[in-house]
Design a protein around this motif. Sequence first.
Motif, PDB file in Angstrom:
ATOM      1  N   TRP A  25       0.864  -1.167   0.000  1.00  0.00           N
ATOM      2  CA  TRP A  25       0.000   0.000   0.000  1.00  0.00           C
ATOM      3  C   TRP A  25       0.908   1.226   0.000  1.00  0.00           C
ATOM      4  O   TRP A  25       1.796   1.359   0.854  1.00  0.00           O
ATOM      5  N   LEU A  26       0.705   2.125  -0.940  1.00  0.00           N
ATOM      6  CA  LEU A  26       1.566   3.285  -1.104  1.00  0.00           C
ATOM      7  C   LEU A  26       0.721   4.546  -1.062  1.00  0.00           C
ATOM      8  O   LEU A  26      -0.291   4.649  -1.774  1.00  0.00           O
ATOM      9  N   CYS A  27       1.144   5.508  -0.256  1.00  0.00           N
ATOM     10  CA  CYS A  27       0.476   6.798  -0.198  1.00  0.00           C
ATOM     11  C   CYS A  27       1.529   7.867  -0.460  1.00  0.00           C
ATOM     12  O   CYS A  27       2.557   7.924   0.229  1.00  0.00           O
ATOM     13  N   ALA A  28       1.290   8.699  -1.475  1.00  0.00           N
ATOM     14  CA  ALA A  28       2.309   9.646  -1.913  1.00  0.00           C
ATOM     15  C   ALA A  28       1.735  11.057  -2.023  1.00  0.00           C
ATOM     16  O   ALA A  28       0.554  11.245  -2.327  1.00  0.00           O
ATOM     17  N   ASP A  29       2.598  12.018  -1.784  1.00  0.00           N
ATOM     18  CA  ASP A  29       2.292  13.431  -1.989  1.00  0.00           C
ATOM     19  C   ASP A  29       3.365  13.978  -2.919  1.00  0.00           C
ATOM     20  O   ASP A  29       4.503  14.188  -2.507  1.00  0.00           O
ATOM     21  N   VAL A  30       2.991  14.185  -4.183  1.00  0.00           N
ATOM     22  CA  VAL A  30       3.925  14.727  -5.170  1.00  0.00           C
ATOM     23  C   VAL A  30       3.478  16.113  -5.630  1.00  0.00           C
ATOM     24  O   VAL A  30       3.855  16.581  -6.703  1.00  0.00           O
ATOM     25  N   GLY A  31       2.674  16.774  -4.786  1.00  0.00           N
ATOM     26  CA  GLY A  31       2.170  18.086  -5.158  1.00  0.00           C
ATOM     27  C   GLY A  31       1.172  17.972  -6.294  1.00  0.00           C
ATOM     28  O   GLY A  31       0.377  17.027  -6.351  1.00  0.00           O
ATOM     29  N   LEU A  32       1.182  18.931  -7.192  1.00  0.00           N
ATOM     30  CA  LEU A  32       0.322  18.887  -8.370  1.00  0.00           C
ATOM     31  C   LEU A  32       0.705  17.688  -9.233  1.00  0.00           C
ATOM     32  O   LEU A  32       1.870  17.525  -9.600  1.00  0.00           O
ATOM     33  N   VAL A  33      -0.267  16.849  -9.540  1.00  0.00           N
ATOM     34  CA  VAL A  33      -0.017  15.663 -10.366  1.00  0.00           C
ATOM     35  C   VAL A  33      -0.303  16.030 -11.828  1.00  0.00           C
ATOM     36  O   VAL A  33      -1.439  16.323 -12.190  1.00  0.00           O
ATOM     37  N   VAL A  34       0.732  16.018 -12.658  1.00  0.00           N
ATOM     38  CA  VAL A  34       0.577  16.415 -14.063  1.00  0.00           C
ATOM     39  C   VAL A  34      -0.172  15.348 -14.848  1.00  0.00           C
ATOM     40  O   VAL A  34      -1.118  15.630 -15.578  1.00  0.00           O
TER      41      VAL A  34
END
Length: 699
Positions: A583-592
């Motif tokens: 299970w992966l939870c990510a914050d990459v800001g604005l997702v292009v």
Amino acid sequence: MMVDNALPKSLQDNPELGRWVSFDEPGIVGIRSGKVELGQGILTALAQIAADELLLDPGLVALVPCDTDRSPDEGITAGSQSVEVSGASIRIAMAQARAALIDVAAARLGADRAGLSCRDGGILLDGAPTGLDFWSLAPEVDWRQHVSGDVPVQPVGAYRAVGESHPRIDMAPKRGGSGFIHDLSLPGLLHARVVRQPFRLARLADVDDAWLQRRHPGIMVLRKNDFLALVGPDEYGVHAAHAEADRFTAWEEAPGRWRPAETAGETVIRPGTVPSSPGAAGIDVRYSRAHVAHASIGPSCALAWLDAGRLTVWSHSQGIFPLRAQIAGCLGLELSAVRVIHAHGSGCYGHNGADDAALDAAIVALELPGQPVRVLWSREDELSRGPLGAAMSAGVEAGIDAAGRVASWRLSVVSEPHAQRPGFGGHVNLSSAEALDSARLPGKVEDLPAAAGGGAARNAVAIYDFPGQQVTVRLDTRSRIRTSSLRSLGAHLNVFAIESAMDELADLAGADPLDFRLRHLSDERCRAVLEGAAEMSGWPGSHRAGEGRALGIAAARYKNKGAWLAAVAEVSVDEEIRLERLWLCADVGLVVNPQGARSQIEGGAIQAASWTLKEEVKVEGDRVPAFDWSAYPILTFSEIPEIETRFIVDPARPPLGAGEAAQGPVAAAIGNAASRALGLRLRDLPLTRERLVEVLMGA
């Protein structure tokens, strides 16, 4: 919204607007970036960014192949910086391009520019077509003007392409069998293979040309000092001769040639004073990983052609401008006499053999003017003769106080170099350069600077709120094995060490590993991904420690300034360790591009799992014997776990690179889960069956 006048470095280095865009092909806007496609989908993301800024349908945007003659010099495609830096540069440049075209339209029409707008390249006046478009107006724009950063960019709410999962624009030719450098051909092409030194700085003592000609007639031999290439018009004939190189070549050790490079010694990365905690519970342990190969699915390849006094090289290098400089310097050519064009390779995760193959081809082409040359590495060379991911270890000495909080923390990293790309440190850093002249062996090696995210030091500073945290890094250059940049660099082992130690300390404190992390964590975005991954997985699960199945958790912010990612892994342990779910939870800001970002995160997670459970280059002393896939197992399709990925999306935040965020957290989550399932701590990667037996025997 006005853009910040502090322009991205790429625009500072390449200020001329025309370096970024062209309108040469009717109906198509050509976008030039110095970042290259490595399979990460960057061309698609950059096209989406450009399309939104020019108010175009993405189908009208084409990314021009990266070329030292035409493209902006953006250095190396690395560090998950392409969207963050090149994307920001393209957005600002395209805003100015759009404004410049509308200015020309206003002058042509004698109209107030406030009434002008554009849609899909057409110019509108008060919403009605004018018959003008970008392509008819482009010749009147001064493309030599510098990008100022003063032109407003489109607000987030106006985006049409960004935020949507557009299909990859580079896939069609690849599916059709013509999208890779291996598919390139030129009239009269000669094929070459280099007989590589069996160990670094080996001396070529003898070549039995007579035997070679009897066995493989028509094969041309090109020898320059310890560089040996076999050349011929038939690829398979050259391959057959290369496969028997041991029968007609003899190599020897040259005493005095090899010398370890100087280093800066132990470097203090975080100079905290570790408080003393008499009588406190604690750990004093060391974690490690072995050498790792790039294991690219397609062997390194390059083409070169010396025509009319100019050398053109086609390469799948991550940095064509630094590569051009080193080819020119190594071969005694003027920089202007060398052109490097990027072509797509089939698999690349850092500094693999692509640059070496490019120099190989250039050396041969320089000896055969007018004849295009193609160099292809063998599978054995690809695995064992290219740069490897550095072996490294990280020691953690830490204690907890009576309240169950970390009271002291000291991390010490010892690592082989991660930063030996072409030109880094003032060295050529290419194997055939050393074969031509052993004096090109680097005399001094440094880590990547902190501004670039560090190499061995990458993610060595824990994200947690520890009092007096102290971190030191030392490079070890005693081995002659060549190491360099591999996906995430030192972050893979450093995050594994930090997050494994956090589990060990949580156990000492009698705390849940998630709760223990949160009590030391003020970074709200990291807390959010941790809590998100825990919620997704049903943390802490129902399995007790030592029951043969368990969950493990870990988190990090890549380079301590990039994307945040938390991972929960479920593993089972019997005769070997098997990864069941992630299970992966990510914050990459604005997702292009959501699908592209997901592919990057999940692809990185699968690779991290393979490194963690299987991958290890077996070395003999300080040498790497030639090997193939049979000696280097990777995760198979049947072993890929079920993966669930969630993004915490805030369009108001700038985009962050996703490509390397998963490496460390996934490795640590697997290690923590396996240790909990086994009831014994696993500290050395990879977690193979043999390592499992070692731990059980030592318990």
